[in-house]
Design an enzyme around this catalytic site. Structure first.
Site, PDB file in Angstrom:
ATOM      1  N   ASP A 141     -18.993  40.725 -11.107  1.00 56.69           N
ATOM      2  CA  ASP A 141     -18.197  40.473  -9.903  1.00 56.69           C
ATOM      3  C   ASP A 141     -17.747  39.016  -9.858  1.00 56.69           C
ATOM      4  O   ASP A 141     -16.859  38.662  -9.091  1.00 56.69           O
ATOM      5  CB  ASP A 141     -19.003  40.776  -8.629  1.00 56.69           C
ATOM      6  CG  ASP A 141     -18.909  42.238  -8.231  1.00 56.69           C
ATOM      7  OD1 ASP A 141     -19.684  42.658  -7.344  1.00 56.69           O
ATOM      8  OD2 ASP A 141     -18.079  42.962  -8.797  1.00 56.69           O
ATOM      9  N   VAL A 142     -18.395  38.170 -10.644  1.00 63.85           N
ATOM     10  CA  VAL A 142     -17.954  36.780 -10.747  1.00 63.85           C
ATOM     11  C   VAL A 142     -17.022  36.626 -11.948  1.00 63.85           C
ATOM     12  O   VAL A 142     -16.033  35.896 -11.896  1.00 63.85           O
ATOM     13  CB  VAL A 142     -19.161  35.831 -10.883  1.00 63.85           C
ATOM     14  CG1 VAL A 142     -18.704  34.382 -10.911  1.00 63.85           C
ATOM     15  CG2 VAL A 142     -20.140  36.040  -9.722  1.00 63.85           C
TER      16      VAL A 142
END
Lengths: 420, 427
Positions: free
Chosen positions: B189-190
């Site tokens: 998600d990063v």
């Protein structure tokens, strides 16, 4: 580009003209060891001409294994192959005046200089940005902690960066009865290099885009420590605002499938997700208790007794099935689960093969091809450049130095003197 | 001084953790990012704790789950503020044909359209790539559904931990004799947002040279494969299946020891130490006070130390347990040894002078919360410094905060028309 290049075929068979490579025509000089090589690899994939400049004895990353068939030679390092795919390679001794002179001439022709020397080193040789840079040059200096600050001269490696960056303290196993009997865990395989490399590539693309408007490059003082600290999702915000300190062990104890592969489940986040999960579990007669209305309330589901019964149902249901069957079944029902695959497991997954996530690259001197992770995305008219394989030591000395105007004799002379 | 992406406008449907930070990075580089939201299906980051509290306000109720009824407002969530700093925000109901028409009017004014909805969402709204090209021929379209648009698994759904599981990254994290423990947060998600950012900028470069737009289909899993180091290549070359090594050096790469996390004085306090050279080992022995055990021939070379790591680590930890972690780190670093405290979020915010010296915590303004800190950028630039406040010099948008600015000032609707559309639940 040599005959061993391969442009990643666009899935829809659309235009593959090299002109559509994002960084077509951009020359990058890379003076980097393992700290900067992944960034350079991404720039090569985006179509830049990346010339890796190594000491005559070879970059230190050539001594990192695994080695092809266990032979620890400079052209046999899989680590070097992985991180230097797509680049050209020349050798140059920066400590010699003749070498410094050649670097200045190369820099004059470059759009980007990517280096990962410790702060002050290049300046000490008269080769710093303020000494040899030119107005159009984008110079990204990647260091462990940056050019300034109390940790400026500190030593680090991947483990130390992931410790200081916060990744370790949130990864690991739950505490035992007597407290934390296992340590914080560093996720493996040089993740700090990837984390830094991704963000450094972003900075370089942005700076090059800005250059269209201003006509100017600039100096980017890039800290791996900062980049890694920007990679713990929202943990910093949670602390700054709520004094909440994220801890480790939360993702442990996954259910394990019949074939020994654990399954990544997700807590139901949106309306309907729990209902679909319960319906799937209830296929098994002895697990039909999950359909009880008591489990329908999301708040009640998190109470210890209920949570335990749900986990038990997950474990039992999963243990009876093969991991890839679970993947298909769950996803088909809108249940967001997946097997915890090994990195190579997706090589035979038609979906990722079709998407060009992997590519075979020729190593002509070995008479073999090897599979590399390739394009991160699918872009029908913007190909990702795959290959050629990482350069042999000094492979492009002749091509690059003769393009600078040196003749055969001059190149041979420099080689004899150990300048290249 | 104009920032790198000054003048670029992005219509941004990315939401939640996975996508939304991508355009945030683009805003930090100077792009005008218009985040498009709808209250009918709200970004859950807007109502997840913790929440900013203004002076004098009571403590918000602690929430057992992400319950929108317990959020003090939609504009106080710390996660949302961090992920969406620098963006403008409008409300728009894409399920209403009048809403879709408003969006169609925005497209010609924009350079980029981004989303991370399920794979066919915009197409189902009649806004697939071909349709967008009719509105703006050189549009740059980046979508980032979990598994991507192309391929039989495009119907599969993903959150960050799911993508990490499929990519092999989860398997690569943990102790060798136990099941993987994975990452402690949603790594992809990063990462995926960085690749959304790279994709947009790559397309901008092509457009600069050729005048053409681009369609880019990015799955969350794809970048994960690039992040698996030598694992895929090692399998291809040797049939080698990746084995976890915990905190120890990956032996197929180099036999390096000591290389681990060691317990320090206090509860759950740890330091990492990595002796990469014989000089580091010699310096460590000196700091430990030249204990007799360290002169055992088993510890004389890196290869031998690596083979006897259990014993080596037990000896070292018996010593580090008596040491305070930060004092020890400073002492080791002063001797040139790579060492780093295992820092948690509190440590990073309060005990990391390097982050503070580098300006890592960036201050932004916010209409409801006022000035506060968010994650900054990793580099210091000599000319056009990126900053999370973006071109609007502000933090994250309140819900619908910029409706007037976009619908009235950009599209030319009157205040009355805007009020009417709001009453009709179109915006």
């Amino acid at each position: 580009m040599t005959a061993t290049d391969s442009i990643q075929p666009a899935p829809s068979g659309a235009d593959q003209a090299a002109d559509l490579l994002p960084l077509r025509g951009i020359r990058v000089l890379e003076l980097a060891d393992r700290r900067g090589e992944f960034c350079g690899r991404l720039l090569a994939g985006l179509g830049a001409e990346v010339i890796k400049i190594e000491p005559p004895g070879g970059a230190s990353s050539r001594r990192i294994g695994p080695f092809y068939q266990g032979e620890p030679y400079p052209d046999r390092s899989l680590f070097f192959w992985q991180y230097n795919l797509g680049k050209q390679g020349i050798t140059l001794d920066l400590t010699r005046p003749a070498g410094q002179d050649l670097l200045k001439r190369l820099v004059a022709s470059a759009d980007v200089l990517l280096e990962s020397f410790r702060p002050g080193y290049l300046e000490s040789l008269g080769l710093g940005y303020n000494q040899i840079g030119h107005p159009r040059l984008v110079w990204l200096a990647m260091t462990e902690f940056g050019q300034t600050g109390p940790y400026r001269d500190w030593q680090a490696n991947d483990l130390v960066q992931l410790a200081l960056g916060g990744q370790m303290m949130v990864a690991g196993y739950p505490p035992g009865e007597n407290g934390w009997d296992t340590p914080p865990i560093a996720p493996q395989m040089e993740q700090s290099e990837h984390i830094a490399g991704d963000q450094a590539a972003m900075d370089i693309l942005a700076a090059l885009y800005e250059r269209y408007t201003s006509g100017l490059g600039q100096y980017i003082d890039f800290s791996v420590h900062s980049a890694v600290n920007a990679c713990t999702e929202n943990h910093l915000a949670w602390y700054l605002v709520g004094q909440k300190v994220a801890s480790r062990g939360g993702m442990a104890n996954p259910p394990v499938a019949k074939d020994g592969i654990p399954i990544q489940t997700m807590p139901p986040l949106f309306p309907g997700e729990w209902e679909r999960t319960a319906e799937m579990l209830a296929q098994d007669e002895d697990l039909r208790y999950v359909l009880d209305p008591a489990f329908a309330d999301p708040v009640k589901r998190m109470e210890a007794a209920q949570a335990e019964r749900i986990q038990a149902a997950y474990h039992t249901w999963v243990s009876r099935r093969h991991s890839e069957d679970i993947f298909r079944e769950a996803q088909g029902r809108g249940v967001v689960w997946a097997p915890i695959r090994r990195p190579h497991d997706s090589l035979t997954d038609e979906h990722f093969v079709m998407r060009g996530n992997f590519a075979e690259v020729e190593h002509p001197e070995l008479g073999r091809r090897f599979t590399y992770a390739a394009s991160p995305w699918v872009a029908p008219t913007m190909p990702w450049r795959v290959g050629p394989r990482a350069p042999l030591l000094g492979e492009h000395n002749h091509a690059v130095y003769s393009a600078l105007g040196l003749d055969e004799a001059a190149i041979a002379d420099l080689k004899a003197q150990g300048v290249i | 001084m104009a920032k790198p992406l000054a003048g670029i406008r992005i219509l941004d449907f990315t939401w939640l953790g996975a996508g939304a930070k991508g355009p945030r990075h683009l805003a930090a580089y100077g792009a005008e990012v218009i985040r498009i939201e709808w209250k009918g299906k709200l970004d859950f980051l807007r109502y997840g704790p913790p929440f900013y509290r203004l002076p004098g306000e009571p403590e918000p109720p602690s929430s057992a789950g992400w319950d929108i009824r317990r959020a003090p407002s939609l504009n106080r969530a710390a996660s949302f503020q961090n992920v969406n700093a620098g963006k403008l925000g409008i409300s728009l109901n894409m399920h209403d044909p009048r809403g879709r028409e408003l969006f169609r009017r925005l497209v010609p004014t924009a350079d980029v359209v981004t989303d991370n909805f399920t794979a066919t969402t915009l197409e189902d709204w009649g806004l697939g790539y071909e349709e967008l090209c009719k509105l703006r021929p050189d549009i740059i379209r980046v979508q980032s559904p979990g598994f991507g648009r192309l391929g039989p698994k495009h119907t599969y759904r993903s959150y960050g931990p799911i993508a990490a599981a499929v990519s092999g990254l989860t398997h690569m994290s943990g102790l060798p004799d136990r099941l993987p423990c994975g990452w402690g947060f949603s790594y992809l998600d990063v990462v995926a947002p960085w690749y959304i950012c790279l994709a947009v900028m790559a397309a901008l470069h092509v457009r600069k040279r050729t005048g053409r737009g681009q369609y880019i289909d990015l799955s969350q899993v794809g970048p994960g494969f690039l992040h698996s180091g030598t694992a895929i290549l090692d399998y291809s070359a040797h049939g080698e299946i990746y084995q976890r090594t915990g905190n120890r050096a990956f032996g197929r790469a180099n036999a390096i020891a000591p290389h681990n996390a060691y317990r320090c004085k206090g509860y759950d306090r740890w330091i990492t130490i990595a002796c990469l050279t014989e000089e580091h080992w010699a310096a460590l022995k000196a700091i430990m006070g030249h204990p007799a055990w360290a002169e055992d021939e088993r510890f004389a070379t890196a290869a031998s130390r690596f083979a006897h790591q259990d014993t080596l680590d037990a000896h070292i930890e018996a010593w580090t347990r008596t040491q305070e972690r930060y004092a020890l780190m400073h002492q080791l670093q002063a001797a040139g040894i790579p060492a780093g405290v295992c820092q948690d979020a509190r440590d990073r915010c309060e005990q990391d002078p390097q982050l503070r010296a580098r300006g890592f915590f960036a201050e932004v303004d916010h209409s409801e919360v006022g000035r506060h800190l968010v994650e900054g950028v990793p580099a210091i630039w000599s000319r056009t410094q990126p900053h999370p406040e973006g071109p609007i010099q502000r933090g994250a948008p309140c819900y619908g905060e910029d409706n007037r600015r976009i619908y009235r000032d950009l599209l030319g609707l009157s205040d009355a028309e805007i009020d009417h559309l709001a009453a009709e639940n179109v915006i």
